[in-house]
Design a protein around this motif. Structure first.
Motif, PDB file in Angstrom:
ATOM      1  N   ALA A  18       0.805  -1.230  -0.154  1.00 26.26           N
ATOM      2  CA  ALA A  18      -0.278   0.142   0.393  1.00 26.26           C
ATOM      3  C   ALA A  18       0.665   1.130  -0.033  1.00 26.26           C
ATOM      4  N   PHE A  19       2.483   0.755   0.089  1.00 32.26           N
ATOM      5  CA  PHE A  19       3.389   2.100  -0.112  1.00 32.26           C
ATOM      6  C   PHE A  19       3.637   2.259  -1.726  1.00 32.26           C
ATOM      7  N   ALA A  20       4.112   3.685  -2.349  1.00 32.19           N
ATOM      8  CA  ALA A  20       5.193   4.470  -3.256  1.00 32.19           C
ATOM      9  C   ALA A  20       6.134   3.954  -2.225  1.00 32.19           C
ATOM     10  N   LEU A  21       7.167   3.033  -2.844  1.00 31.91           N
ATOM     11  CA  LEU A  21       8.615   3.402  -2.244  1.00 31.91           C
ATOM     12  C   LEU A  21       9.780   3.601  -3.424  1.00 31.91           C
ATOM     13  N   PHE A  22      10.257   4.534  -2.923  1.00 35.17           N
ATOM     14  CA  PHE A  22      11.888   5.412  -3.268  1.00 35.17           C
ATOM     15  C   PHE A  22      13.091   4.159  -3.280  1.00 35.17           C
ATOM     16  N   ILE A  23      12.917   4.262  -4.778  1.00 35.15           N
ATOM     17  CA  ILE A  23      14.237   3.273  -5.617  1.00 35.15           C
ATOM     18  C   ILE A  23      14.879   4.378  -5.364  1.00 35.15           C
ATOM     19  N   ASP A  24      15.684   5.161  -5.837  1.00 41.66           N
ATOM     20  CA  ASP A  24      16.647   6.759  -5.969  1.00 41.66           C
ATOM     21  C   ASP A  24      15.685   7.859  -6.520  1.00 41.66           C
ATOM     22  N   ALA A  25      16.999   8.517  -5.156  1.00 44.85           N
ATOM     23  CA  ALA A  25      16.998   9.780  -5.194  1.00 44.85           C
ATOM     24  C   ALA A  25      18.070  10.317  -5.789  1.00 44.85           C
ATOM     25  N   VAL A  26      17.921  12.085  -6.532  1.00 45.56           N
ATOM     26  CA  VAL A  26      18.788  13.237  -6.589  1.00 45.56           C
ATOM     27  C   VAL A  26      17.933  13.878  -5.817  1.00 45.56           C
ATOM     28  N   GLU A  27      18.902  14.619  -4.639  1.00 45.06           N
ATOM     29  CA  GLU A  27      18.226  15.621  -3.598  1.00 45.06           C
ATOM     30  C   GLU A  27      18.691  16.903  -4.081  1.00 45.06           C
ATOM     31  N   SER A  28      17.763  18.156  -3.765  1.00 42.44           N
ATOM     32  CA  SER A  28      17.949  19.524  -4.779  1.00 42.44           C
ATOM     33  C   SER A  28      19.315  20.028  -3.852  1.00 42.44           C
ATOM     34  N   PRO A  29      19.392  21.071  -4.747  1.00 48.51           N
ATOM     35  CA  PRO A  29      20.817  21.528  -3.862  1.00 48.51           C
ATOM     36  C   PRO A  29      20.088  22.294  -2.610  1.00 48.51           C
ATOM     37  N   HIS A  30      19.305  22.801  -3.043  1.00 49.43           N
ATOM     38  CA  HIS A  30      18.516  23.697  -1.838  1.00 49.43           C
ATOM     39  C   HIS A  30      18.997  22.985  -0.388  1.00 49.43           C
ATOM     40  N   ALA A  31      19.395  24.111   0.479  1.00 46.26           N
ATOM     41  CA  ALA A  31      19.135  23.674   2.091  1.00 46.26           C
ATOM     42  C   ALA A  31      18.004  23.327   2.511  1.00 46.26           C
ATOM     43  N   ILE A  32      17.048  24.188   2.097  1.00 41.05           N
ATOM     44  CA  ILE A  32      15.428  23.211   2.655  1.00 41.05           C
ATOM     45  C   ILE A  32      15.117  22.418   1.786  1.00 41.05           C
ATOM     46  N   ARG A  33      14.966  21.084   2.189  1.00 41.20           N
ATOM     47  CA  ARG A  33      14.735  20.626   0.416  1.00 41.20           C
ATOM     48  C   ARG A  33      13.418  19.126   0.736  1.00 41.20           C
ATOM     49  N   TYR A  34      12.847  18.522  -0.362  1.00 39.52           N
ATOM     50  CA  TYR A  34      12.104  17.518  -0.395  1.00 39.52           C
ATOM     51  C   TYR A  34      13.056  16.220  -0.194  1.00 39.52           C
ATOM     52  N   THR A  35      12.895  15.599   1.220  1.00 37.82           N
ATOM     53  CA  THR A  35      13.995  14.544   1.188  1.00 37.82           C
ATOM     54  C   THR A  35      13.281  13.459   1.086  1.00 37.82           C
ATOM     55  N   ALA A  36      14.243  12.558   0.843  1.00 39.24           N
ATOM     56  CA  ALA A  36      13.753  11.312  -0.649  1.00 39.24           C
ATOM     57  C   ALA A  36      14.633  10.269  -0.691  1.00 39.24           C
ATOM     58  N   ARG A  37      14.987  10.019   0.474  1.00 40.05           N
ATOM     59  CA  ARG A  37      15.835   9.028   0.749  1.00 40.05           C
ATOM     60  C   ARG A  37      16.063   7.806  -0.366  1.00 40.05           C
ATOM     61  N   SER A  38      16.923   6.668  -0.680  1.00 41.94           N
ATOM     62  CA  SER A  38      16.501   5.867  -1.384  1.00 41.94           C
ATOM     63  C   SER A  38      15.542   4.275  -0.072  1.00 41.94           C
ATOM     64  N   GLY A  39      14.801   3.782  -0.147  1.00 39.88           N
ATOM     65  CA  GLY A  39      14.010   2.764   1.153  1.00 39.88           C
ATOM     66  C   GLY A  39      12.448   3.974   1.923  1.00 39.88           C
ATOM     67  N   LYS A  40      12.501   5.078   1.346  1.00 46.36           N
ATOM     68  CA  LYS A  40      11.689   5.755   2.012  1.00 46.36           C
ATOM     69  C   LYS A  40       9.736   5.331   1.294  1.00 46.36           C
ATOM     70  N   GLN A  41       9.509   5.142   2.403  1.00 46.57           N
ATOM     71  CA  GLN A  41       8.209   4.952   2.336  1.00 46.57           C
ATOM     72  C   GLN A  41       6.991   5.791   2.513  1.00 46.57           C
ATOM     73  N   ILE A  42       6.186   5.838   1.730  1.00 43.49           N
ATOM     74  CA  ILE A  42       4.843   7.034   1.611  1.00 43.49           C
ATOM     75  C   ILE A  42       3.517   6.457   1.919  1.00 43.49           C
ATOM     76  N   PRO A  43       2.540   6.354   1.873  1.00 41.89           N
ATOM     77  CA  PRO A  43       1.362   5.679   1.933  1.00 41.89           C
ATOM     78  C   PRO A  43       0.508   6.486   0.004  1.00 41.89           C
ATOM     79  N   MET A  44       0.657   5.702  -0.385  1.00 37.66           N
ATOM     80  CA  MET A  44      -0.095   5.114  -1.812  1.00 37.66           C
ATOM     81  C   MET A  44      -1.000   6.051  -2.221  1.00 37.66           C
ATOM     82  N   HIS A  45      -1.888   6.530  -1.295  1.00 33.20           N
ATOM     83  CA  HIS A  45      -3.092   6.706  -1.681  1.00 33.20           C
ATOM     84  C   HIS A  45      -2.973   8.603  -1.571  1.00 33.20           C
TER      85      HIS A  45
END
Length: 251
Positions: free
Chosen positions: A107-134
């Motif tokens: 029931a989750f979306a699983l991040f399998i790869d990510a490249v993070e923004s160079p901004h200090a304040i940014r969306y964090t999306a490390r590999s392995g992070k899970q978020i509810p799909m719906h």
């Protein structure tokens, strides 16, 4: 579901990945607040199977290269094409925000790869992070690639909990949003899961994989740029898909 013994092994590997040094039985037991006997049994089992060793006698355990060997074999069987990571890099360069690749995991979306923004304040999306799909744009982009019956099963089991004021609170609302987004060609996240974070997601539509790409960031930076970001994503994804299929069949 959380099988304690399996969770302990994963916690231990994450511990070594973070601290990157040998650790004694006492240190590990103290760090996790495990009974000494439980820590002894776990470490002993992993050492007996060749997954832990002692670089110097009685100075602590450390993972052996066996982990990397097995992971390498697994990855070789179903490799993530290199062009997908290149796509993420290009998206960050052109949008300035974090770009992530996601797959479905229950029931989750699983991040399998990510490249993070160079901004200090940014969306964090490390590999392995899970978020509810719906409740996320990424998840809905994945759900849109499923057969209606499969999607209905996931939504029927989903926990419709209100994370923020904009969280969608029913399967019907999610289905309606998927229909609107599919017609538009991209999926919008409006701080439905985490306050002040939003993003745009698109399904990749690969023949044998259900993957989605997200560009996410603080809503104050994305406001007024949504259509621009969606256009960049659509253009770059199309170009990389076409380039990859020209070189070899996309798997």
């Amino acid at each position: 579901m959380n099988v304690k013994q399996a969770a302990n092994v994963l916690d231990l590997i994450e511990f070594f990945a973070e601290y990157r040094r040998p650790a004694t039985l006492a240190e590990i037991a103290r760090h996790f607040d495990w009974p000494r006997s439980s820590a002894f049994n776990l470490l002993g089992t992993l050492a007996a199977r060749g997954f832990l060793y002692e670089p110097r006698a009685r100075e602590g355990y450390y993972p052996t290269p066996q982990w990397a060997v097995l992971i390498g074999r697994i990855e070789q069987a179903q490799p993530i094409p290199a062009w997908l990571h290149e796509l993420l890099q290009a998206l960050v360069e052109q949008t300035g925000e974090t770009a992530a690749l996601a797959a479905a995991s229950g029931a989750f979306a699983l991040f399998i790869d990510a490249v993070e923004s160079p901004h200090a304040i940014r969306y964090t999306a490390r590999s392995g992070k899970q978020i509810p799909m719906h409740v996320t744009a990424t998840g809905r982009a994945l759900l849109s690639q499923m057969q209606p019956q499969e999607r209905a099963t996931i939504l029927r089991k989903a926990e419709f909990r209100r994370y923020t004021d904009t969280t969608l609170m029913s399967a019907e609302a999610v289905e309606q949003e998927i229909a609107r987004s599919s017609q538009r060609g991209w999926f919008l996240g409006q701080a439905e899961y985490t306050q002040e974070l939003g993003g745009v997601a698109i399904p990749l539509g690969l023949p044998h994989r259900q993957l989605a790409v997200l560009v996410g960031g603080p809503t104050y930076r994305l406001q007024g740029r949504i259509e621009e970001v969606a256009a960049i994503m659509t253009r770059l994804a199309g170009a990389y898909l076409a380039g990859a299929s020209a070189k070899e069949p996309i798997r």
